[in-house]
Write an enzyme that holds these catalytic residues in place. Structure first.
Site, PDB file in Angstrom:
ATOM      1  N   LEU A 229       0.823  -1.220   0.000  1.00 47.63           N
ATOM      2  CA  LEU A 229       0.000   0.000   0.000  1.00 47.63           C
ATOM      3  C   LEU A 229       0.854   1.267   0.000  1.00 47.63           C
ATOM      4  O   LEU A 229       0.394   2.324   0.437  1.00 47.63           O
ATOM      5  CB  LEU A 229      -0.987   0.007   1.182  1.00 47.63           C
ATOM      6  CG  LEU A 229      -1.933  -1.200   1.272  1.00 47.63           C
ATOM      7  CD1 LEU A 229      -2.890  -1.040   2.450  1.00 47.63           C
ATOM      8  CD2 LEU A 229      -2.738  -1.377  -0.020  1.00 47.63           C
TER       9      LEU A 229
ATOM     10  N   GLN B  97       8.302  -0.064  -7.944  1.00 49.04           N
ATOM     11  CA  GLN B  97       8.576   1.358  -7.811  1.00 49.04           C
ATOM     12  C   GLN B  97       8.482   1.872  -9.243  1.00 49.04           C
ATOM     13  O   GLN B  97       9.252   1.464 -10.102  1.00 49.04           O
ATOM     14  CB  GLN B  97       9.979   1.512  -7.207  1.00 49.04           C
ATOM     15  CG  GLN B  97      10.460   2.906  -6.911  1.00 49.04           C
ATOM     16  CD  GLN B  97      10.407   3.890  -8.044  1.00 49.04           C
ATOM     17  OE1 GLN B  97       9.556   4.792  -8.044  1.00 49.04           O
ATOM     18  NE2 GLN B  97      11.260   3.743  -9.034  1.00 49.04           N
TER      19      GLN B  97
ATOM     20  N   TYR C  77      15.060   3.089 -13.658  1.00 55.69           N
ATOM     21  CA  TYR C  77      13.779   2.368 -13.763  1.00 55.69           C
ATOM     22  C   TYR C  77      13.798   1.420 -14.969  1.00 55.69           C
ATOM     23  O   TYR C  77      13.426   0.248 -14.863  1.00 55.69           O
ATOM     24  CB  TYR C  77      12.630   3.377 -13.872  1.00 55.69           C
ATOM     25  CG  TYR C  77      11.276   2.765 -14.138  1.00 55.69           C
ATOM     26  CD1 TYR C  77      10.602   2.036 -13.161  1.00 55.69           C
ATOM     27  CD2 TYR C  77      10.651   2.928 -15.384  1.00 55.69           C
ATOM     28  CE1 TYR C  77       9.357   1.480 -13.413  1.00 55.69           C
ATOM     29  CE2 TYR C  77       9.400   2.390 -15.640  1.00 55.69           C
ATOM     30  CZ  TYR C  77       8.758   1.654 -14.661  1.00 55.69           C
ATOM     31  OH  TYR C  77       7.521   1.109 -14.918  1.00 55.69           O
TER      32      TYR C  77
ATOM     33  N   ASN D  34       1.709   3.299 -22.917  1.00 62.44           N
ATOM     34  CA  ASN D  34       1.208   4.159 -21.836  1.00 62.44           C
ATOM     35  C   ASN D  34      -0.194   3.693 -21.434  1.00 62.44           C
ATOM     36  O   ASN D  34      -1.152   3.941 -22.167  1.00 62.44           O
ATOM     37  CB  ASN D  34       1.127   5.620 -22.290  1.00 62.44           C
ATOM     38  CG  ASN D  34       2.490   6.257 -22.334  1.00 62.44           C
ATOM     39  OD1 ASN D  34       3.362   5.817 -23.079  1.00 62.44           O
ATOM     40  ND2 ASN D  34       2.689   7.267 -21.524  1.00 62.44           N
TER      41      ASN D  34
ATOM     42  N   ILE E  69       1.422  21.650 -20.679  1.00 61.79           N
ATOM     43  CA  ILE E  69       2.020  20.725 -21.651  1.00 61.79           C
ATOM     44  C   ILE E  69       3.509  21.041 -21.709  1.00 61.79           C
ATOM     45  O   ILE E  69       3.895  22.198 -21.907  1.00 61.79           O
ATOM     46  CB  ILE E  69       1.367  20.880 -23.040  1.00 61.79           C
ATOM     47  CG1 ILE E  69      -0.095  20.396 -22.993  1.00 61.79           C
ATOM     48  CG2 ILE E  69       2.162  20.109 -24.096  1.00 61.79           C
ATOM     49  CD1 ILE E  69      -0.832  20.474 -24.317  1.00 61.79           C
TER      50      ILE E  69
ATOM     51  N   ARG F 108       2.532   9.552 -28.076  1.00 61.78           N
ATOM     52  CA  ARG F 108       2.577   8.353 -27.254  1.00 61.78           C
ATOM     53  C   ARG F 108       1.483   7.399 -27.732  1.00 61.78           C
ATOM     54  O   ARG F 108       0.576   7.776 -28.459  1.00 61.78           O
ATOM     55  CB  ARG F 108       2.314   8.686 -25.772  1.00 61.78           C
ATOM     56  CG  ARG F 108       3.361   9.560 -25.106  1.00 61.78           C
ATOM     57  CD  ARG F 108       4.690   8.842 -24.924  1.00 61.78           C
ATOM     58  NE  ARG F 108       5.681   9.693 -24.259  1.00 61.78           N
ATOM     59  CZ  ARG F 108       6.509  10.522 -24.897  1.00 61.78           C
ATOM     60  NH1 ARG F 108       6.478  10.619 -26.213  1.00 61.78           N
ATOM     61  NH2 ARG F 108       7.382  11.241 -24.221  1.00 61.78           N
TER      62      ARG F 108
ATOM     63  N   GLY G 280      14.978  14.154 -20.627  1.00 61.02           N
ATOM     64  CA  GLY G 280      14.791  12.696 -20.687  1.00 61.02           C
ATOM     65  C   GLY G 280      13.508  12.278 -21.379  1.00 61.02           C
ATOM     66  O   GLY G 280      13.303  11.097 -21.631  1.00 61.02           O
TER      67      GLY G 280
END
Ligand SMILES: NC(=O)c1ccc[n+]([C@@H]2O[C@H](COP(=O)([O-])OP(=O)(O)OC[C@H]3O[C@@H](n4cnc5c(N)ncnc54)[C@H](O)[C@@H]3O)[C@@H](O)[C@H]2O)c1
Length: 309
Positions: free
Chosen positions: A33, A75, A140, A169, A199, A207, A266
């Site tokens: 949680l 994560q 990640y 996505n 934006i 995407r 990035g």
């Protein structure tokens, strides 16, 4: 079947739990949680509040006796993986190995695991297929991809089957809209509250937005097929952030104007992915159009904003 869903209190995991229960499976959730909510977990699933890195995992596997592990706990924040790569690797790599060890000890047959489009970096060609070269630009991406290798090793050493999904996505109800959550959940709240959305860049970056229930359906397919392979789960459709903005304006009748800010470091420019491989293997294709998915997501956020106020 008996299935454990880690991260089942989170966004994608909770929709997979719903889909599994609908199909009549016995489902348990493991979630600490830290990001998800117990409110997302259907009462038909058993909820174990536990960390995937902990010793409790063995006791849970011993008690529940899963046949399949659907491992969605992670994560998920790229900036956290840059600022605290040890934490990111601890949860995403060591936590996953802890689960794989439990799978080995308690005879689990199969693991379903989502990697991420974050492993491709700036695409070399579009649409991205499963053969596309990898170029990770964050901890990640590295941590999510590393587990793909472990899955192959556990398959070779112990015969543990796997399906690796690479999601585009994912968007839909229950997605976190705080911080740097998905653009769809952030826009949903902003448009409903009539607040000017930001934006980053010129908005022409693209995407591939896939609806969460379509993602859950791919996970259902993986219960009985798709063994020991990697599959993209996506729509093969490129949508710019500006197009998304206009769709939101139409669906919420808001007439808002975007505020453009500097591009985020990035951020990749254009990305969409091909689902030919999974379509050939089991017939999966996305069923919910972007417009319909956005309508459902906006309805969800309308309800949650009303509850919170
Ligand atoms: N959202 C996307 O677009 C997307 C794209 C590609 C891959 N994925 C992957 O899908 C999975 C689910 O993502 P999501 O968007 O639903 O995220 P989420 O944060 O909503 O769900 C993750 C869940 O994992 C739980 N969790 C985190 N650390 C844990 C720990 N140490 N022990 C136990 N539980 C822990 C959180 O509490 C949360 O409920 C992740 O593995 C993510 O990498 C997501």
């Amino acid at each position: 079947m008996r299935i454990i869903v880690t991260g089942g209190a989170g966004f994608i995991g909770s929709h997979i739990v719903d889909a599994l229960l609908k199909e009549g499976h016995s489902v348990a959730v493991i979630d600490n949680l830290s990001h998800g909510s117990r409110l997302n977990v259907d009462a038909g699933a058993k909820l174990y509040i536990a960390d995937i890195r902990s010793k409790d995992i063995e006791d849970i596997f011993e008690e529940f006796k899963p046949e399949v592990l659907c491992h969605h706990a992670a994560q998920i924040k790229v900036p956290v993986s840059v600022g605290n790569p040890i934490l990111d690797a601890d949860i995403n790599i060591l936590g996953s190995i802890n689960l794989l060890e439990a799978c080995r000890k308690f005879g689990v047959e199969k693991v379903i695991y989502p990697a991420s489009a974050a492993i491709f970096g700036e695409p070399k060609y579009l649409p991205i297929d499963e053969e596309h070269p990898l170029d990770m630009i964050s901890g990640y991406g590295v941590s999510k991809h590393t587990v793909e290798h472990y899955l192959k090793v556990y398959n070779e050493l112990y015969g543990l089957k796997y399906t690796i999904f690479r999601y585009a996505n994912v968007y839909g109800p229950r997605q976190d809209s705080s911080g740097e959550g998905g653009v769809v959940s952030i826009f949903s709240e902003k448009f409903l509250m009539r607040e000017q959305p930001v934006i980053f860049g010129d908005g022409n970056q693209t995407r591939d937005f896939v609806y969460v229930e379509d993602v859950a359906k791919a996970n259902i397919q993986a219960l009985g097929s798709l063994d020991n392979e990697i599959y993209n789960v996506c729509t093969n459709t490129e949508v710019s952030v500006n197009e998304l903005f206009h769709l939101f304006n139409n669906l919420t009748a808001s007439g808002l104007k975007p505020e453009y800010q500097g591009i985020r470091e990035g951020d990749i420019r254009n990305s969409y992915m091909s689902f030919d491989k999974i379509n050939m293997a089991c017939g999966w294709s996305p069923e919910v159009s972007l417009e319909e998915g956005l309508k459902r997501t906006i309805e969800y956020f309308k309800g949650s904003l009303m509850t919170n106020n």
